[in-house]
Design a protein around this motif. Structure first.
Motif, PDB file in Angstrom:
ATOM      1  N   PHE A  26     -41.483  12.075 -11.409  1.00 25.56           N
ATOM      2  CA  PHE A  26     -40.049  11.975 -11.143  1.00 25.56           C
ATOM      3  C   PHE A  26     -39.565  10.535 -11.028  1.00 25.56           C
ATOM      4  CE2 PHE A  26     -41.338  16.084  -9.360  1.00 25.56           C
ATOM      5  CZ  PHE A  26     -40.427  16.934  -9.980  1.00 25.56           C
ATOM      6  N   GLU A  27     -40.494   9.569 -10.945  1.00 26.89           N
ATOM      7  CA  GLU A  27     -40.106   8.191 -10.692  1.00 26.89           C
ATOM      8  C   GLU A  27     -40.049   7.380 -11.988  1.00 26.89           C
ATOM      9  OE1 GLU A  27     -39.013   7.270  -7.874  1.00 26.89           O
ATOM     10  OE2 GLU A  27     -39.574   9.107  -6.816  1.00 26.89           O
ATOM     11  N   ARG A  28     -39.253   6.313 -11.944  1.00 27.04           N
ATOM     12  CA  ARG A  28     -39.079   5.433 -13.101  1.00 27.04           C
ATOM     13  C   ARG A  28     -39.168   3.982 -12.653  1.00 27.04           C
ATOM     14  NH1 ARG A  28     -39.813   9.639 -14.734  1.00 27.04           N
ATOM     15  NH2 ARG A  28     -38.670  10.923 -16.247  1.00 27.04           N
ATOM     16  N   GLY A  29     -39.577   3.103 -13.574  1.00 26.92           N
ATOM     17  CA  GLY A  29     -39.554   1.676 -13.327  1.00 26.92           C
ATOM     18  C   GLY A  29     -40.476   1.251 -12.201  1.00 26.92           C
ATOM     19  N   GLU A  30     -39.965   0.352 -11.333  1.00 30.42           N
ATOM     20  CA  GLU A  30     -40.753  -0.217 -10.241  1.00 30.42           C
ATOM     21  C   GLU A  30     -41.278   0.862  -9.299  1.00 30.42           C
ATOM     22  OE1 GLU A  30     -42.560  -3.395  -8.288  1.00 30.42           O
ATOM     23  OE2 GLU A  30     -41.389  -3.458 -10.143  1.00 30.42           O
ATOM     24  N   GLU A  41     -47.813   5.231  -8.483  1.00 31.17           N
ATOM     25  CA  GLU A  41     -49.181   5.221  -9.009  1.00 31.17           C
ATOM     26  C   GLU A  41     -50.129   4.482  -8.065  1.00 31.17           C
ATOM     27  OE1 GLU A  41     -50.381   5.512 -13.013  1.00 31.17           O
ATOM     28  OE2 GLU A  41     -49.660   7.339 -12.068  1.00 31.17           O
ATOM     29  N   VAL A  42     -49.672   3.348  -7.553  1.00 28.03           N
ATOM     30  CA  VAL A  42     -50.505   2.557  -6.641  1.00 28.03           C
ATOM     31  C   VAL A  42     -50.803   3.358  -5.372  1.00 28.03           C
ATOM     32  CG1 VAL A  42     -50.574   0.494  -5.185  1.00 28.03           C
ATOM     33  CG2 VAL A  42     -49.667   0.342  -7.506  1.00 28.03           C
ATOM     34  N   GLU A  43     -49.792   3.973  -4.808  1.00 25.94           N
ATOM     35  CA  GLU A  43     -49.979   4.740  -3.576  1.00 25.94           C
ATOM     36  C   GLU A  43     -50.949   5.900  -3.798  1.00 25.94           C
ATOM     37  OE1 GLU A  43     -48.199   4.107  -0.341  1.00 25.94           O
ATOM     38  OE2 GLU A  43     -48.365   2.243  -1.488  1.00 25.94           O
ATOM     39  N   PHE A  44     -50.786   6.600  -4.892  1.00 21.41           N
ATOM     40  CA  PHE A  44     -51.682   7.708  -5.209  1.00 21.41           C
ATOM     41  C   PHE A  44     -53.123   7.208  -5.337  1.00 21.41           C
ATOM     42  CE2 PHE A  44     -53.699  10.172  -8.770  1.00 21.41           C
ATOM     43  CZ  PHE A  44     -53.988  11.309  -8.023  1.00 21.41           C
ATOM     44  N   ALA A  45     -53.310   6.108  -6.100  1.00 23.33           N
ATOM     45  CA  ALA A  45     -54.661   5.586  -6.332  1.00 23.33           C
ATOM     46  C   ALA A  45     -55.291   5.070  -5.039  1.00 23.33           C
ATOM     47  CB  ALA A  45     -54.604   4.466  -7.372  1.00 23.33           C
ATOM     48  N   ARG A  46     -54.501   4.378  -4.229  1.00 25.75           N
ATOM     49  CA  ARG A  46     -55.077   3.784  -3.014  1.00 25.75           C
ATOM     50  C   ARG A  46     -55.465   4.843  -1.991  1.00 25.75           C
ATOM     51  NH1 ARG A  46     -52.487  -0.734   1.163  1.00 25.75           N
ATOM     52  NH2 ARG A  46     -54.297  -0.697   2.595  1.00 25.75           N
ATOM     53  N   ALA A  57     -54.141   1.220 -15.582  1.00 23.62           N
ATOM     54  CA  ALA A  57     -55.072   0.159 -15.202  1.00 23.62           C
ATOM     55  C   ALA A  57     -54.441  -0.815 -14.205  1.00 23.62           C
ATOM     56  CB  ALA A  57     -55.536  -0.592 -16.449  1.00 23.62           C
ATOM     57  N   ALA A  58     -53.188  -1.172 -14.416  1.00 20.75           N
ATOM     58  CA  ALA A  58     -52.526  -2.134 -13.523  1.00 20.75           C
ATOM     59  C   ALA A  58     -52.360  -1.546 -12.129  1.00 20.75           C
ATOM     60  CB  ALA A  58     -51.175  -2.534 -14.099  1.00 20.75           C
ATOM     61  N   ALA A  59     -51.986  -0.268 -12.056  1.00 21.40           N
ATOM     62  CA  ALA A  59     -51.819   0.381 -10.754  1.00 21.40           C
ATOM     63  C   ALA A  59     -53.156   0.507 -10.046  1.00 21.40           C
ATOM     64  CB  ALA A  59     -51.172   1.753 -10.936  1.00 21.40           C
ATOM     65  N   ALA A  60     -54.209   0.874 -10.789  1.00 21.14           N
ATOM     66  CA  ALA A  60     -55.539   0.992 -10.183  1.00 21.14           C
ATOM     67  C   ALA A  60     -56.017  -0.358  -9.643  1.00 21.14           C
ATOM     68  CB  ALA A  60     -56.526   1.534 -11.211  1.00 21.14           C
ATOM     69  N   ALA A  61     -55.761  -1.430 -10.399  1.00 19.74           N
ATOM     70  CA  ALA A  61     -56.170  -2.768  -9.954  1.00 19.74           C
ATOM     71  C   ALA A  61     -55.403  -3.181  -8.695  1.00 19.74           C
ATOM     72  CB  ALA A  61     -55.939  -3.782 -11.072  1.00 19.74           C
ATOM     73  N   GLN A  62     -54.099  -2.883  -8.656  1.00 21.25           N
ATOM     74  CA  GLN A  62     -53.296  -3.232  -7.483  1.00 21.25           C
ATOM     75  C   GLN A  62     -53.740  -2.443  -6.254  1.00 21.25           C
ATOM     76  OE1 GLN A  62     -51.127  -5.635  -7.174  1.00 21.25           O
ATOM     77  NE2 GLN A  62     -50.560  -5.134  -5.055  1.00 21.25           N
ATOM     78  N   ALA A  63     -54.041  -1.169  -6.435  1.00 17.22           N
ATOM     79  CA  ALA A  63     -54.522  -0.348  -5.322  1.00 17.22           C
ATOM     80  C   ALA A  63     -55.833  -0.893  -4.777  1.00 17.22           C
ATOM     81  CB  ALA A  63     -54.698   1.104  -5.778  1.00 17.22           C
ATOM     82  N   HIS A  64     -56.743  -1.272  -5.686  1.00 16.25           N
ATOM     83  CA  HIS A  64     -58.028  -1.834  -5.257  1.00 16.25           C
ATOM     84  C   HIS A  64     -57.823  -3.140  -4.495  1.00 16.25           C
ATOM     85  CE1 HIS A  64     -62.297  -2.797  -5.375  1.00 16.25           C
ATOM     86  NE2 HIS A  64     -61.976  -4.012  -5.827  1.00 16.25           N
ATOM     87  N   LEU A  65     -56.921  -4.004  -4.995  1.00 11.98           N
ATOM     88  CA  LEU A  65     -56.652  -5.290  -4.358  1.00 11.98           C
ATOM     89  C   LEU A  65     -56.115  -5.081  -2.934  1.00 11.98           C
ATOM     90  CD1 LEU A  65     -56.354  -8.391  -4.504  1.00 11.98           C
ATOM     91  CD2 LEU A  65     -54.071  -8.015  -5.500  1.00 11.98           C
ATOM     92  N   GLU A  66     -55.159  -4.173  -2.783  1.00  8.01           N
ATOM     93  CA  GLU A  66     -54.572  -3.923  -1.462  1.00  8.01           C
ATOM     94  C   GLU A  66     -55.608  -3.351  -0.497  1.00  8.01           C
ATOM     95  OE1 GLU A  66     -51.040  -1.545  -1.868  1.00  8.01           O
ATOM     96  OE2 GLU A  66     -50.088  -3.001  -3.224  1.00  8.01           O
ATOM     97  N   ALA A  67     -56.465  -2.465  -0.988  1.00 10.11           N
ATOM     98  CA  ALA A  67     -57.509  -1.886  -0.145  1.00 10.11           C
ATOM     99  C   ALA A  67     -58.504  -2.953   0.311  1.00 10.11           C
ATOM    100  CB  ALA A  67     -58.219  -0.761  -0.890  1.00 10.11           C
TER     101      ALA A  67
END
Length: 447
Positions: A362-366, A372-377, A420-430
């Motif tokens: 349901f989401e768009r853009g930023e 995606e980041v929240e889901f992955a993290r 890939a970008a969302a997964a990398a950001q989630a890993h970085l934040e974790a």
């Protein structure tokens, strides 16, 4: 807390998977209702055992409530299960066991339950209340302030409810206050309702002195004062948008919120971010600082309904080993957590994981990237903690069964594709969180 009946096997399995819907929440609510009734009856018993000066008055108010129930059982049930009522009854029972004259927790306040039920049912009622300051709360409805001079120090005030066209007329010590369930009036402040869900809906409780347990103020910033009209409109706008999101893309959560959340209690705004919590003493209440938008409130409700379900379940089923005192790292906290706290967090973030999994399309853009980041993290963090819980020895057999099902669901989520970008950001934040936690807690166990 009274011992509550166990849940059925189907409800246990549905809850362990992170869901349950209206059926599971209804079963948990029924158990909590029984506990609330036992607590209120316990106030009468403890007042008598302690030799409290208002023991007789408390018993007469209980009898008035029982008489009302013969004619208006749903209204009495609604008041008895109002979250602040359980908190008041629990605290009053504890106080009576410590002292026969507990400061601020007078058992005769039970009369306000009868008055509230009478107003809701449109029935007459009269009770005595020890209200020297002329201010008292009608649980689930609002707050009454008698005019100056109505009721002096150490005085028992006879308070009568007479039903009328718009609510009821409440009379005490020669003064009258009109109690309107829809709006404020002279000497009357109402608890305002939020937009849908339908039925009785959810109220903003910014009045009841028992709306939030006092011992939680050391963790959170405490309840906020009465909202201004402008603040209330913002809360209502956010609630309307949150409900639209839940009803559109998160129907099980929407069902659970509709049947399990009765109150939002505003908390004071923290210096950074936002604050939200649930408490064992106030089942059915979500306490939170002012929401920023509907999406944020929807996530908060998805998170907090998990806490509420698990708290209610653990009143009936023991999931953690009593006395187990090891503490571990949690990817969502700055402090080492005990096993019960880890379980609560993992279960809440299972709910958050599922929310973002469903919300992503349901989401768009930023916002789409952040989803995606929240889901992955959080799928990774909750899965890691589930593994830790299963291996640490702090769970009972039922607890291992529960967490095992949680881990299975989270394991399935780990296999779902993420950019890939969302997964990398989630890993970085974790990783940043973990490193900051290690610096803050040198020598503590990470699991």
């Amino acid at each position: 807390m009274p011992v509550l009946p166990p849940v059925t096997g189907g409800t246990f399995e549905a809850l362990a998977a992170g869901g349950g819907g209206a059926g599971a929440v209804g079963e948990l609510r029924a158990a909590q209702s029984l506990g609330s009734r036992l607590l209120v009856r316990g106030v009468v018993t403890e007042a008598r055992a302690a030799g409290h000066v208002h023991a007789d008055l408390t018993e007469r108010s209980y009898e008035a409530l029982a008489e009302l129930e013969r004619h208006a059982a749903p209204e009495v049930e609604w008041v008895l299960t109002y979250p602040a009522v359980g908190a008041w009854a629990r605290r009053t029972c504890r106080s009576l066991r410590r002292s026969p004259e507990p400061a601020g927790d007078d058992p005769a306040a039970l009369g306000t339950l009868a008055l509230a039920a009478a107003v809701r049912a449109g029935l007459p009622c009269e009770v005595g209340l020890p209200r020297a300051d002329g201010v008292f709360t009608l649980p689930s409805l609002g707050r009454v302030t008698l005019p100056d001079g109505a009721g002096g120090p150490d005085e028992i005030v006879a308070v009568a409810v007479r039903p009328g066209r718009d609510g009821a007329l409440l009379s005490a010590a020669g003064a009258s206050v009109r109690v309107d369930p829809r709006r404020d009036g002279e000497g009357w402040q109402v608890l305002h309702r939020l937009p849908p869900p339908p039925g009785e809906g959810i109220v903003i409780d910014d009045l009841d002195p028992y709306r939030w347990p006092a011992h939680r103020d050391s963790v959170h910033r405490g309840p906020a004062p009465r909202l201004t009209p402008e603040q209330r409109r913002r809360w209502q706008a956010c609630a309307g948008e949150a409900w639209r999101l839940l009803a559109t893309g998160h129907r099980t959560v929407a069902e659970e919120v509709e049947h399990g959340v009765r109150v939002l209690t505003p908390l004071r705004t923290p210096p950074r971010g936002q604050d939200s919590s649930s408490a064992r003493d106030t089942f059915g209440t979500v306490a939170l600082s002012e929401p920023r938008d509907g999406l944020g409130l929807a996530v908060t409700l998805a998170h907090e309904i998990q806490h509420a379900k698990l708290t209610a379940l653990t009143e009936a089923v023991e999931l953690t080993v009593p006395g187990y005192d090891r503490r571990f790292y949690a990817p969502w906290r700055d402090d080492p957590r005990p096993v019960y706290g880890l379980l609560q967090g993992a279960y809440a973030y299972l709910g958050v994981t599922e929310f973002w999994r469903r919300q992503r399309p349901f989401e768009r853009g930023e916002t789409a990237f952040r989803a995606e980041v929240e889901f992955a993290r959080w799928r990774r963090g909750a899965h890691r903690v589930s593994d830790l819980l299963l291996g640490c020895g702090g769970l009972t057999e039922q607890g291992r069964r529960f967490v095992g099902r949680m881990r299975d669901v989270l394991g399935e989520r780990l296999s779902e594709p993420v950019g890939a970008a969302a997964a990398a950001q989630a890993h970085l934040e974790a990783e940043r969180h973990l490193q900051a936690w290690k610096e803050r807690n040198p020598g503590a166990e990470t699991g």
